[in-house]
Scaffold this motif. Structure first.
Motif, short mmCIF file in Angstrom:
data_model
loop_
_atom_site.label_atom_id
_atom_site.label_comp_id
_atom_site.label_asym_id
_atom_site.label_seq_id
_atom_site.Cartn_x
_atom_site.Cartn_y
_atom_site.Cartn_z
N TYR A 182 0.83 -1.19 0.00
CA TYR A 182 0.00 0.00 0.00
C TYR A 182 0.87 1.25 0.00
CZ TYR A 182 -3.31 -3.55 1.44
OH TYR A 182 -4.08 -4.69 1.50
N ASN A 183 0.55 2.17 -0.88
CA ASN A 183 1.32 3.40 -1.05
C ASN A 183 0.57 4.55 -0.39
OD1 ASN A 183 2.74 5.62 -1.88
ND2 ASN A 183 2.69 5.14 -4.07
N GLY A 184 1.07 5.00 0.75
CA GLY A 184 0.41 6.09 1.47
C GLY A 184 1.03 7.45 1.23
N ARG A 185 1.91 7.56 0.25
CA ARG A 185 2.57 8.83 -0.01
C ARG A 185 1.55 9.88 -0.42
NH1 ARG A 185 6.92 8.62 -4.62
NH2 ARG A 185 4.98 8.48 -5.83
N HIS A 186 1.67 11.07 0.15
CA HIS A 186 0.75 12.15 -0.18
C HIS A 186 1.44 13.50 0.06
CE1 HIS A 186 0.27 11.42 4.12
NE2 HIS A 186 -0.15 12.67 4.25
N SER A 187 0.98 14.50 -0.62
CA SER A 187 1.54 15.84 -0.49
C SER A 187 0.86 16.58 0.66
CB SER A 187 1.33 16.62 -1.80
OG SER A 187 1.95 15.96 -2.88
N PRO A 188 1.48 17.66 1.15
CA PRO A 188 0.85 18.46 2.21
C PRO A 188 -0.56 18.91 1.79
CG PRO A 188 3.12 19.14 1.93
CD PRO A 188 2.83 18.17 0.81
N GLY A 189 -1.51 18.75 2.70
CA GLY A 189 -2.90 19.11 2.41
C GLY A 189 -3.73 17.96 1.91
N GLU A 190 -3.10 16.95 1.33
CA GLU A 190 -3.81 15.76 0.89
C GLU A 190 -3.96 14.79 2.06
OE1 GLU A 190 -2.34 15.49 -3.79
OE2 GLU A 190 -1.33 14.27 -2.25
N HIS A 191 -4.85 13.82 1.90
CA HIS A 191 -4.95 12.74 2.88
C HIS A 191 -5.35 11.47 2.15
CE1 HIS A 191 -9.23 13.99 2.75
NE2 HIS A 191 -9.50 12.75 3.11
N VAL A 192 -5.34 10.38 2.88
CA VAL A 192 -5.64 9.07 2.30
C VAL A 192 -6.82 8.46 3.05
CG1 VAL A 192 -4.78 6.73 1.90
CG2 VAL A 192 -3.26 8.70 1.57
N ARG A 193 -7.84 8.01 2.29
CA ARG A 193 -8.92 7.23 2.88
C ARG A 193 -8.50 5.76 2.85
NH1 ARG A 193 -13.66 10.57 2.18
NH2 ARG A 193 -12.83 12.68 2.43
N VAL A 194 -8.74 5.06 3.92
CA VAL A 194 -8.30 3.67 4.03
C VAL A 194 -9.51 2.79 4.34
CG1 VAL A 194 -6.73 2.08 5.21
CG2 VAL A 194 -6.07 4.48 4.91
N PHE A 195 -9.66 1.69 3.58
CA PHE A 195 -10.84 0.84 3.69
C PHE A 195 -10.45 -0.60 4.02
CE2 PHE A 195 -11.83 4.35 0.82
CZ PHE A 195 -12.97 4.88 1.43
N PRO A 196 -10.34 -0.92 5.31
CA PRO A 196 -9.92 -2.27 5.71
C PRO A 196 -10.92 -3.37 5.35
CG PRO A 196 -9.69 -0.70 7.53
CD PRO A 196 -10.49 -0.03 6.47
#
Length: 313
Positions: A182-196
């Protein structure tokens, strides 16, 4: 001659070390929780008191036991929630010593940042409070209970779903997740939704609830309730705007397959009073839970996808 089916059957039933399908799903979800804990600074779990978020919290408790869950909870409260579900939410938070953030749709309406919709639905109004809660608390990963079998837009979602600085979802920016990397890299201000729970089905969820003995709000089981019919669904009367003239309230034996708020969530006729009864009922169903009981998904063919592009769950 040995066939592939013979090998699969042998691996599944003759290998004492083989995982059951529920064990495999649980293991995957636990891995996802731990991966996020190691990769992000401020994750949060979306928790509504619905069955999927309850199972998600149960998995998080398992993932970090005996240590406490290292995430807080976030609930977007529409103001039209079922009292039974809110009571369950508050009991659960107190029982496990969790921190709960509540983003209130009513507060945003009172402050003039949102307007009531003509149809009375408030679920579509959750996006602005959700994004505000994520931004103000600087959450960089947000766990959601979405599953791919629920709705066609959710079937496009990866386990890690990148959202831009406006919280918007772009299916063209979905990243490959080969070998469960899983690639969680993101820029400032972005976020990641995660669905287990991405790879779970409604039946898997109920079978897991049965196996683990997980308590749910009582509205998930058959009970007598005063309801009225609108657009083919049994809705609960309340201050949100029902029933209207010509809509007759009647008492029926019903239960809820999914829980949003009272303005958009329909009950189904059912006598399934136990977890085992519900498992049997769901196994025989040919309608998805959202397709059968959620008015907010019937606004248009692309209702869910449109909201996801704006920042919805």
């Amino acid at each position: 001659m040995t066939t592939a089916t013979d090998i699969l059957t042998a691996d599944t039933y003759d290998n004492p070390f083989a995982l059951s399908h529920l064990d495999a799903l649980e293991s995957e979800a636990v891995h996802i929780f731990r991966e996020v804990a190691g990769e992000f600074e401020r994750p949060v779990i979306l928790f509504s008191g619905g069955k999927d978020s309850i199972v998600m919290l149960h998995l998080a408790l398992k993932a970090f036991w005996p240590a406490p869950v290292p995430f807080s909870l976030l609930h977007v409260d529409t103001g039209h929630n079922f009292p039974e579900v809110l009571a369950y939410r508050d009991r659960t938070v107190a029982e496990h010593g969790l921190r709960l953030h509540v983003a209130s749709v009513q507060d945003f309406i009172d402050r003039g940042r949102l307007r009531e919709r003509p149809d009375g639905l408030r679920n579509p109004l959750q996006t602005v409070p959700l994004l505000d809660g994520i931004e103000s608390n600087k959450f960089d990963a947000v766990f959601g209970g979405g599953r791919r079998d629920e709705e066609k837009a959710r079937a496009k979602e990866r386990v890690f779903s990148l959202r831009d600085e406006f919280g918007a979802w772009d299916p063209r920016r979905q990243r490959p997740e080969l070998w469960s990397l899983y690639n969680g890299r993101h820029s400032p201000g972005e976020h990641v939704r995660v669905f287990p729970l991405s790879n779970w089905t409604e039946l898997d969820v109920w079978q897991y609830i049965e196996r683990e003995g997980i308590e749910l709000p009582e509205i998930y089981y058959a009970h007598p309730r005063d309801v009225f019919k609108r657009d083919g669904m049994w809705l609960t009367a309340g201050e949100w705007g029902g029933p209207k003239e010509g809509e007759t309230v009647e008492r029926r034996l019903v239960r809820y397959r999914t829980v949003g708020d009272m303005s958009c969530t329909g009950a189904v006729d059912s006598d399934a009073a136990t977890v085992a009864d519900v498992v049997t009922e769901v196994a025989a169903s040919r309608l998805t839970e959202r397709g059968a009981t959620r008015a907010d998904d019937k606004v248009s063919e692309a209702a869910m996808e449109d909201r996801k592009r704006e920042g919805y769950f």
